[in-house]
Design a protein around this motif. Structure first.
Motif, PDB file in Angstrom:
ATOM      1  N   ALA A 183      27.652  39.973  33.304  1.00 31.32           N
ATOM      2  CA  ALA A 183      28.220  38.622  33.319  1.00 31.32           C
ATOM      3  C   ALA A 183      29.384  38.560  32.319  1.00 31.32           C
ATOM      4  CB  ALA A 183      27.137  37.619  32.962  1.00 31.32           C
ATOM      5  N   PRO A 184      30.305  37.609  32.527  1.00 30.12           N
ATOM      6  CA  PRO A 184      30.424  36.659  33.643  1.00 30.12           C
ATOM      7  C   PRO A 184      30.989  37.329  34.897  1.00 30.12           C
ATOM      8  CG  PRO A 184      32.227  36.344  32.106  1.00 30.12           C
ATOM      9  CD  PRO A 184      31.342  37.384  31.502  1.00 30.12           C
ATOM     10  N   ARG A 185      30.414  36.970  36.057  1.00 31.73           N
ATOM     11  CA  ARG A 185      30.757  37.611  37.323  1.00 31.73           C
ATOM     12  C   ARG A 185      31.493  36.649  38.246  1.00 31.73           C
ATOM     13  NH1 ARG A 185      25.386  37.929  36.469  1.00 31.73           N
ATOM     14  NH2 ARG A 185      24.619  39.922  35.663  1.00 31.73           N
ATOM     15  N   ARG A 186      32.483  37.192  38.935  1.00 34.35           N
ATOM     16  CA  ARG A 186      33.130  36.456  40.022  1.00 34.35           C
ATOM     17  C   ARG A 186      33.272  37.405  41.207  1.00 34.35           C
ATOM     18  NH1 ARG A 186      37.559  32.030  37.944  1.00 34.35           N
ATOM     19  NH2 ARG A 186      36.314  31.212  36.226  1.00 34.35           N
ATOM     20  N   ILE A 187      33.336  36.821  42.396  1.00 32.50           N
ATOM     21  CA  ILE A 187      33.532  37.608  43.612  1.00 32.50           C
ATOM     22  C   ILE A 187      34.822  37.134  44.266  1.00 32.50           C
ATOM     23  CG2 ILE A 187      32.556  38.336  45.818  1.00 32.50           C
ATOM     24  CD1 ILE A 187      29.796  37.627  44.755  1.00 32.50           C
ATOM     25  N   VAL A 188      35.728  38.068  44.517  1.00 37.73           N
ATOM     26  CA  VAL A 188      37.006  37.766  45.152  1.00 37.73           C
ATOM     27  C   VAL A 188      37.201  38.797  46.254  1.00 37.73           C
ATOM     28  CG1 VAL A 188      39.472  37.395  44.812  1.00 37.73           C
ATOM     29  CG2 VAL A 188      37.890  37.012  42.902  1.00 37.73           C
ATOM     30  N   ALA A 189      37.324  38.349  47.503  1.00 33.31           N
ATOM     31  CA  ALA A 189      37.359  39.334  48.588  1.00 33.31           C
ATOM     32  C   ALA A 189      37.977  38.779  49.864  1.00 33.31           C
ATOM     33  CB  ALA A 189      35.939  39.830  48.887  1.00 33.31           C
ATOM     34  N   ASN A 190      38.667  39.661  50.572  1.00 34.81           N
ATOM     35  CA  ASN A 190      39.069  39.442  51.957  1.00 34.81           C
ATOM     36  C   ASN A 190      37.947  40.064  52.783  1.00 34.81           C
ATOM     37  OD1 ASN A 190      40.356  39.303  54.466  1.00 34.81           O
ATOM     38  ND2 ASN A 190      41.543  41.172  54.091  1.00 34.81           N
ATOM     39  N   LEU A 191      36.986  39.248  53.182  1.00 33.05           N
ATOM     40  CA  LEU A 191      35.743  39.778  53.741  1.00 33.05           C
ATOM     41  C   LEU A 191      35.937  40.376  55.133  1.00 33.05           C
ATOM     42  CD1 LEU A 191      33.257  36.933  52.721  1.00 33.05           C
ATOM     43  CD2 LEU A 191      33.579  39.155  51.626  1.00 33.05           C
ATOM     44  N   PRO A 192      35.284  41.502  55.400  1.00 28.07           N
ATOM     45  CA  PRO A 192      35.257  42.017  56.780  1.00 28.07           C
ATOM     46  C   PRO A 192      34.642  40.955  57.690  1.00 28.07           C
ATOM     47  CG  PRO A 192      34.390  43.639  55.219  1.00 28.07           C
ATOM     48  CD  PRO A 192      34.525  42.354  54.465  1.00 28.07           C
ATOM     49  N   TYR A 193      35.322  40.626  58.762  1.00 26.38           N
ATOM     50  CA  TYR A 193      34.887  39.518  59.613  1.00 26.38           C
ATOM     51  C   TYR A 193      33.462  39.681  60.129  1.00 26.38           C
ATOM     52  CZ  TYR A 193      39.663  37.604  59.951  1.00 26.38           C
ATOM     53  OH  TYR A 193      40.873  37.040  59.683  1.00 26.38           O
ATOM     54  N   ASN A 194      33.068  40.916  60.420  1.00 25.89           N
ATOM     55  CA  ASN A 194      31.780  41.110  61.099  1.00 25.89           C
ATOM     56  C   ASN A 194      30.572  40.949  60.185  1.00 25.89           C
ATOM     57  OD1 ASN A 194      32.423  43.445  59.711  1.00 25.89           O
ATOM     58  ND2 ASN A 194      31.842  44.850  61.346  1.00 25.89           N
ATOM     59  N   VAL A 195      30.772  40.901  58.874  1.00 24.30           N
ATOM     60  CA  VAL A 195      29.624  40.723  57.971  1.00 24.30           C
ATOM     61  C   VAL A 195      29.841  39.576  56.993  1.00 24.30           C
ATOM     62  CG1 VAL A 195      28.782  43.110  58.108  1.00 24.30           C
ATOM     63  CG2 VAL A 195      30.529  42.513  56.399  1.00 24.30           C
ATOM     64  N   ALA A 196      30.867  38.765  57.212  1.00 29.76           N
ATOM     65  CA  ALA A 196      31.214  37.723  56.248  1.00 29.76           C
ATOM     66  C   ALA A 196      30.085  36.712  56.036  1.00 29.76           C
ATOM     67  CB  ALA A 196      32.489  37.003  56.698  1.00 29.76           C
ATOM     68  N   THR A 197      29.479  36.241  57.124  1.00 30.91           N
ATOM     69  CA  THR A 197      28.442  35.210  56.986  1.00 30.91           C
ATOM     70  C   THR A 197      27.183  35.735  56.295  1.00 30.91           C
ATOM     71  OG1 THR A 197      29.297  33.932  58.857  1.00 30.91           O
ATOM     72  CG2 THR A 197      26.993  33.575  58.239  1.00 30.91           C
ATOM     73  N   PRO A 198      26.612  36.886  56.709  1.00 30.99           N
ATOM     74  CA  PRO A 198      25.437  37.368  55.979  1.00 30.99           C
ATOM     75  C   PRO A 198      25.730  37.691  54.510  1.00 30.99           C
ATOM     76  CG  PRO A 198      26.126  38.962  57.657  1.00 30.99           C
ATOM     77  CD  PRO A 198      26.878  37.704  57.906  1.00 30.99           C
ATOM     78  N   LEU A 199      26.938  38.173  54.211  1.00 35.08           N
ATOM     79  CA  LEU A 199      27.301  38.409  52.813  1.00 35.08           C
ATOM     80  C   LEU A 199      27.277  37.100  52.038  1.00 35.08           C
ATOM     81  CD1 LEU A 199      30.240  40.982  53.026  1.00 35.08           C
ATOM     82  CD2 LEU A 199      28.063  41.330  51.848  1.00 35.08           C
ATOM     83  N   LEU A 200      27.887  36.059  52.609  1.00 32.02           N
ATOM     84  CA  LEU A 200      27.929  34.773  51.924  1.00 32.02           C
ATOM     85  C   LEU A 200      26.538  34.218  51.677  1.00 32.02           C
ATOM     86  CD1 LEU A 200      29.338  32.298  50.757  1.00 32.02           C
ATOM     87  CD2 LEU A 200      29.508  31.389  53.094  1.00 32.02           C
ATOM     88  N   VAL A 201      25.671  34.266  52.678  1.00 40.50           N
ATOM     89  CA  VAL A 201      24.317  33.714  52.515  1.00 40.50           C
ATOM     90  C   VAL A 201      23.574  34.462  51.408  1.00 40.50           C
ATOM     91  CG1 VAL A 201      22.081  33.377  53.640  1.00 40.50           C
ATOM     92  CG2 VAL A 201      24.198  32.829  54.873  1.00 40.50           C
ATOM     93  N   GLY A 202      23.747  35.779  51.356  1.00 42.84           N
ATOM     94  CA  GLY A 202      23.115  36.549  50.289  1.00 42.84           C
ATOM     95  C   GLY A 202      23.619  36.142  48.914  1.00 42.84           C
ATOM     96  N   TRP A 203      24.934  35.918  48.803  1.00 44.09           N
ATOM     97  CA  TRP A 203      25.486  35.505  47.513  1.00 44.09           C
ATOM     98  C   TRP A 203      25.080  34.080  47.159  1.00 44.09           C
ATOM     99  CZ3 TRP A 203      30.794  37.781  49.274  1.00 44.09           C
ATOM    100  CH2 TRP A 203      30.743  39.172  49.134  1.00 44.09           C
TER     101      TRP A 203
END
Length: 277
Positions: free
Chosen positions: A114-134
């Motif tokens: 920490a402190p943590r931040r996430i900054v990404a141009n997410l791959p379209y095919n996994v963007a939603t499951p990645l977001l829910v996990g975060w």
């Protein structure tokens, strides 16, 4: 190699044979000005440990390294991109760590201090499951700036009683303050996708609901929006005694999912957890 000696992004793509692969949902950002703008939208990165997912040839990575971030950890599944990123890591000793692997299996709190931040141009095919996990682990994250297809970004930020409002809207807004920060046309990417994209900023709320309540919210929203044309008394039957659950939350069973506020979904999820606990 120093940062000044690095080849351009387009040269990097050509040298490493980094043609974007549809199977990996890849659309690269190669314009340094666009990458710098996205990094700036992530807020003050001074002293922050930044997780980037799907960096590809490293356009956004370069912009993040130009910021005062303490460290950038880039998680990349494509071995061709890992080789390209190794050059970037060599030019920024001690500030870029490249992790080859599947971001869906990565726990940010285990990977970065920490402190943590996430900054990404997410791959379209996994963007939603990645977001829910975060979102599930949002208590350990200071903030996020994430690129999605514009349609997904609009769903995340949608208000109740709108067509875009759904399960992802509720989960995201329940755990974070969400703001659509930037829209980008297809031509900003290589290759251009068929749709516009957008960056959403996420600031986690102070209260951590905990794992059990998050699971209850996932179950509640899945049931409610899984049959969104039904009245709630019908849509929530899969959760058990729907009428008793709705009564406990003080919600009229004749309403439909898209009319409920995030606060009302919170009451439903807490009622479900109390009943199942």
């Amino acid at each position: 190699m120093t940062a000044a000696d690095l080849p351009s992004l387009r040269e990097t793509v050509a040298r490493h044979g980094l043609d974007a692969r549809k199977s990996l949902g890849q659309h690269f950002l190669l314009d340094p000005a666009v990458c710098a703008r996205i990094a700036a939208l992530a807020g003050d990165l001074a002293g922050r440990h930044v997780l980037e997912v799907g960096p590809g040839p490293g356009g956004l990575t370069r912009a993040l390294l130009a910021s005062p971030a303490a460290e950038v950890v880039a998680v990349e599944l494509d071995r061709r991109a890992v080789a390209a990123l190794a050059e970037l890591a060599a030019a920024h000793p001690g500030r870029l760590r490249v992790v080859e692997g599947d971001a869906l299996r990565v726990d940010p709190s285990a990977l970065l201090p920490a402190p943590r931040r996430i900054v990404a141009n997410l791959p379209y095919n996994v963007a939603t499951p990645l977001l829910v996990g975060w979102l599930r682990g949002a208590a350990a994250i200071e903030g996020m700036a994430l690129m999605f297809q514009q349609e997904v970004a609009e769903r995340i930020c949608a208000a109740p009683d709108t067509e875009a409002y759904g399960r992802l809207s509720v989960l995201a807004q329940w755990r974070c303050r969400c703001e659509l920060l930037l829209r980008l046309p297809p031509g900003a990417f290589s290759p251009p996708p068929k749709v516009w994209s957008a960056v959403v900023g996420f600031t986690p709320h102070a209260e951590d609901p905990g794992a059990a309540l998050f699971t209850a919210m996932e179950r509640t929203t899945a049931a409610a929006f899984g049959q969104r044309r039904k009245m709630l008394r019908g849509a929530l039957k899969s959760l058990g005694e729907a009428e008793a659950l709705l009564a406990a939350a003080g919600i009229d069973g004749a309403r439909r999912a898209e009319t409920l506020s995030v606060a009302e979904f919170d009451r439903l999820a807490r009622a479900l957890l109390a009943r199942s606990g």
